[in-house]
Scaffold this active site. Structure first.
Site, mmCIF file in Angstrom:
data_model
loop_
_atom_site.group_PDB
_atom_site.id
_atom_site.type_symbol
_atom_site.label_atom_id
_atom_site.label_comp_id
_atom_site.label_asym_id
_atom_site.label_seq_id
_atom_site.Cartn_x
_atom_site.Cartn_y
_atom_site.Cartn_z
ATOM 1 C CB ILE A 147 -38.177 55.206 21.088
ATOM 2 C CG1 ILE A 147 -39.183 56.232 20.574
ATOM 3 C CG2 ILE A 147 -38.783 54.278 22.135
ATOM 4 C CD1 ILE A 147 -40.309 55.617 19.744
ATOM 5 C CB CYS A 148 -36.772 59.532 24.557
ATOM 6 S SG CYS A 148 -36.204 60.847 23.455
ATOM 7 N NE ARG A 149 -41.478 65.064 26.023
ATOM 8 C CZ ARG A 149 -41.069 66.192 25.460
ATOM 9 N NH1 ARG A 149 -41.642 66.635 24.364
ATOM 10 N NH2 ARG A 149 -40.079 66.874 25.971
ATOM 11 N N GLY A 186 -36.695 62.485 20.912
ATOM 12 C CA GLY A 186 -35.442 62.101 20.266
ATOM 13 C C GLY A 186 -34.183 62.599 20.930
ATOM 14 C CG MET A 237 -42.636 57.236 22.657
ATOM 15 S SD MET A 237 -43.065 55.678 21.819
ATOM 16 C CE MET A 237 -44.830 55.558 22.154
#
Length: 111
Positions: free
Chosen positions: A61-63, A65, A90
């Site tokens: 996961i990141c901010r 994708g 996120m």
């Protein structure tokens, strides 16, 4: 951009026992992250690759994708078989009402 289709998982599909790998930068992590997630900034991945388990499902996961999709591609090319990009990152985690904490254990936010 990423070559073959990157395997994805939606936030509601993430089981409690999945290894959730957060690849955002330190300031993003400290602002808010999923409880129980493992923090490994994307740029540190090549030198810390051994920290990512190869024997269980990994959701990255990141901010939003983008970075996590790159990490999923990298892991797949390096022998990981069960790894997925968290669709929407996120931002989607927060929108789904999933819990987030900041670096002090207080309610977190997406940075």
């Amino acid at each position: 951009m990423f070559g073959p289709r990157v395997p994805t998982v939606t936030v509601p599909e993430i089981a409690d026992d999945v290894y959730l790998l957060d690849v955002r930068e330190d300031d993003e992590w400290l602002a808010g992250h999923a409880p129980g997630a493992h923090h490994l900034p994307m740029m540190e991945l090549p030198t810390r690759l051994a920290e990512v388990p190869g024997d269980r499902e990994v959701a990255v996961i990141c901010r939003s994708g983008g970075r996590s999709a790159q990490v999923v591609t990298y892991l797949l090319r390096n022998g990981w078989e069960t790894v997925h990009n968290v669709e929407g990152g996120m931002g989607e985690w927060a929108a789904a009402g999933r819990p987030m904490v900041d670096g002090d254990g207080q309610p977190g936010r997406v940075l």
